[in-house]
Design an enzyme around this catalytic site. Sequence first.
Site, mmCIF file in Angstrom:
data_model
loop_
_atom_site.group_PDB
_atom_site.id
_atom_site.type_symbol
_atom_site.label_atom_id
_atom_site.label_comp_id
_atom_site.label_asym_id
_atom_site.label_seq_id
_atom_site.Cartn_x
_atom_site.Cartn_y
_atom_site.Cartn_z
ATOM 1 N N CYS A 82 3.021 -4.854 6.669
ATOM 2 C CA CYS A 82 2.777 -4.558 5.255
ATOM 3 C C CYS A 82 4.021 -3.992 4.568
ATOM 4 O O CYS A 82 5.004 -3.659 5.217
ATOM 5 C CB CYS A 82 1.643 -3.547 5.116
ATOM 6 N N HIS B 7 0.830 -1.211 0.000
ATOM 7 C CA HIS B 7 0.000 0.000 0.000
ATOM 8 C C HIS B 7 0.860 1.254 0.000
ATOM 9 O O HIS B 7 2.074 1.210 0.192
ATOM 10 C CB HIS B 7 -0.950 -0.004 1.201
#
Length: 199
Positions: A175, A159
Amino acid sequence: MADRSTNKLGRRAFLAGSAAALASPALAQDVNGAGTTEIERELNSAVRRNISSFRTLDWQPYFSNLSGGAILVDLSSRALHYWQETGTYHLYPCSVPLTEDLTRRGRTSVTLKDPSPDWRPTPSMKKRNPEWPDYVGPGPDNPLGTRSMHLSWQYYRIHGTHDTRKIGRRSSNGCIGLYNEHVEELYEMVQVGAQVLLI
């Protein structure tokens, strides 16, 4: 007298030029060392350590094919490598998990592309940080930035981030983070089902 002032100017110009060379970005330096001065060679040996993590890679040692495209995340060098099906190659600096216990390695795939991500902390994140909000909607304060690609592993994503200080660091809760402009570019190229390997 004229010779002396010219000499001073020459010395000043040399010192200013040397300072500019030292202050120039690492990527602007000639890292091959071909045709460089002794000072440049010394700089380049330091520069190599700084940019070695961003060396280009071939896909063949990591993937058997490029069907659907392939993403390789090198956690130690904090770089995301992407090969389109055509073989076109892209390289992006990224953020990686803070600690080894938050890190996951291995093969996965892109299962969902989210053009306007919202965010909820995972149960373990909320336990570690009870002061965090339960929900952040899409927008400028969203920790997932402007685009998100879900992986087949629960809670793991590639992301964007509005906090550009995180890129190139161990700074995430699991992440892989990219600059918003980079994740937007990658998002347009990546297909659902793309292969992903974290090493």
